[in-house]
Enzyme design. Sequence first.
Site, PDB file in Angstrom:
ATOM      1  N   LYS A  68       0.967  -1.237   0.018  1.00 21.74           N
ATOM      2  CA  LYS A  68      -0.122   0.117  -0.113  1.00 21.74           C
ATOM      3  C   LYS A  68       0.698   1.230   0.054  1.00 21.74           C
ATOM      4  CE  LYS A  68      -4.433  -1.737   0.408  1.00 21.74           C
ATOM      5  NZ  LYS A  68      -4.350  -2.783   1.274  1.00 21.74           N
ATOM      6  N   GLU A  90      -9.686   5.974   3.630  1.00 19.53           N
ATOM      7  CA  GLU A  90     -10.599   4.902   4.113  1.00 19.53           C
ATOM      8  C   GLU A  90      -9.542   3.686   4.174  1.00 19.53           C
ATOM      9  OE1 GLU A  90     -10.203   4.820   0.878  1.00 19.53           O
ATOM     10  OE2 GLU A  90      -9.545   3.086   0.325  1.00 19.53           O
ATOM     11  N   SER A 356       1.603  -9.845  -0.987  1.00 23.99           N
ATOM     12  CA  SER A 356       1.226  -8.539  -0.680  1.00 23.99           C
ATOM     13  C   SER A 356       1.516  -8.030   0.593  1.00 23.99           C
ATOM     14  CB  SER A 356      -0.283  -8.262  -1.053  1.00 23.99           C
ATOM     15  OG  SER A 356      -1.201  -8.925  -0.612  1.00 23.99           O
TER      16      SER A 356
HETATM   17  C1  PLP Z   1      -5.111  -4.097   1.149  1.00 23.51           C
HETATM   18  C2  PLP Z   1      -4.250  -5.329   0.923  1.00 23.51           C
HETATM   19  C3  PLP Z   1      -4.865  -6.212  -0.092  1.00 23.51           C
HETATM   20  C4  PLP Z   1      -5.979  -6.035  -0.867  1.00 23.51           C
HETATM   21  O1  PLP Z   1      -5.976  -4.670  -1.714  1.00 23.51           O
HETATM   22  P1  PLP Z   1      -5.850  -4.696  -3.262  1.00 23.51           P
HETATM   23  O2  PLP Z   1      -6.044  -3.269  -3.883  1.00 23.51           O
HETATM   24  O3  PLP Z   1      -6.607  -5.751  -4.049  1.00 23.51           O
HETATM   25  O4  PLP Z   1      -4.364  -5.102  -3.259  1.00 23.51           O
HETATM   26  C5  PLP Z   1      -4.410  -7.440  -0.257  1.00 23.51           C
HETATM   27  N1  PLP Z   1      -3.404  -7.663   0.430  1.00 23.51           N
HETATM   28  C6  PLP Z   1      -2.778  -6.781   1.594  1.00 23.51           C
HETATM   29  C7  PLP Z   1      -1.655  -7.217   2.406  1.00 23.51           C
HETATM   30  C8  PLP Z   1      -3.494  -5.678   1.715  1.00 23.51           C
HETATM   31  O5  PLP Z   1      -3.192  -4.912   2.735  1.00 23.51           O
END
Ligand code: PLP
Length: 371
Positions: A68, A90, A356
């Site tokens: 993020k 948000e 992610s």
């Molecule tokens: C916010 C988040 C997501 C989902 O958001 P995307 O916009 O689909 O990437 C996925 N993995 C993690 C670790 C997140 O913090």
Amino acid sequence: MLFPNVEELRLKYKEIIERSDFQKEFEQLLKDYVGRPTPLYFAKRLSEEYNCKIYLKREDLCHTGAHKINNTIGQILIAKHLGKNRIIAETGAGQHGVATATVCALMGLSCVVYMGAVDIERQAPNVARMKMLGADVRAVHSGSKTLKDATNEAIRDWINNPTETHYVIGSVVGPHPYPDMVSKFQSVISKEIRNQLVEKEGKESPDYVVACVGGGSNAAGVFYHFLDDQKVKIIAVEAAGKGINTGKSAATTALGKVGIIHGSKTLLMQTKDGQITEPHSISAGLDYPGIGPLHAHLYKSKRGQFFSATDDEAMEWGLKLTRMEGIIPAIESSHALSFLKKDTFSKNNVLVFSLSGRGDKDLATYMEYFD
Ligand SMILES: *Cc1c(COP(=O)(O)O)cnc(C)c1O
């Protein structure tokens, strides 16, 4: 009411992003503050078990624990160029809220984060981090008390504070230019993957790129530089919650129809009358009833293949990665790993998974589940 705000952004974002002073500051912060490039890690034991080559793109090692922050740095630099001194956001899992609060602390800007009351409960460590960083975390009690409702509230705030405030959207959703702007900021992920694969595999392209999709920003980042490379299979994994047809799911492509939410026309889970269906996922970051328009297009054009993983599958994969590679993933990221059981691979297939985020924020949920 927000047309002038979005229009201002639309007219200026490309020009700002292309300025050399912007690029210099953005790249410097990604390197020295976020810790980029993040490693492309060869998961040896997992690769042996599934008889293919599995790489993990380690966004979990970014400062604040997820991808993020690539986007929040970009957007807050844009906000500064636009002369805005108040930032709102948000958040679902709290990762976007933490990343926004972090960059606001770094740049001395005031920060308000809207978060559903249910998410405040299940992501307590991130709520504490945001408060420590000086953000004003506001609980949202409407609807399912999750991400969609927090987004509604942030939009209301922007309507009431249109001039001084920039709204940092955390995924590739919302009105243009957000989906494009956020994809561009996250595209650094696939740019790095191409370079790293040359070093490790002697070629720029893997056979598969795989990511979980909430709104779709980590997926957009991982797919971006492979979109026109037809040999690369693009795999998106959505959250099926308790099962696609249980009424407790967030599998948008399986269940959704074209609709309009939060300023974009896209696939959306809705009733016959066009009322938004309450989504469900064990992972707060995937608990959203839509996907970004880029992903709706990948689905419709069949350039992307869409799968889903249930809450149970995600939890099992989270434990599996932890025990096989010593990496505790965010529950969101665990969904992507489930693809390993949804297809068959050959020994030379190269798969890149988007890891992610890290699982620290989810420890309470993991412990309760496996108790
Ligand atoms: C916010 C988040 C997501 C989902 O958001 P995307 O916009 O689909 O990437 C996925 N993995 C993690 C670790 C997140 O913090």
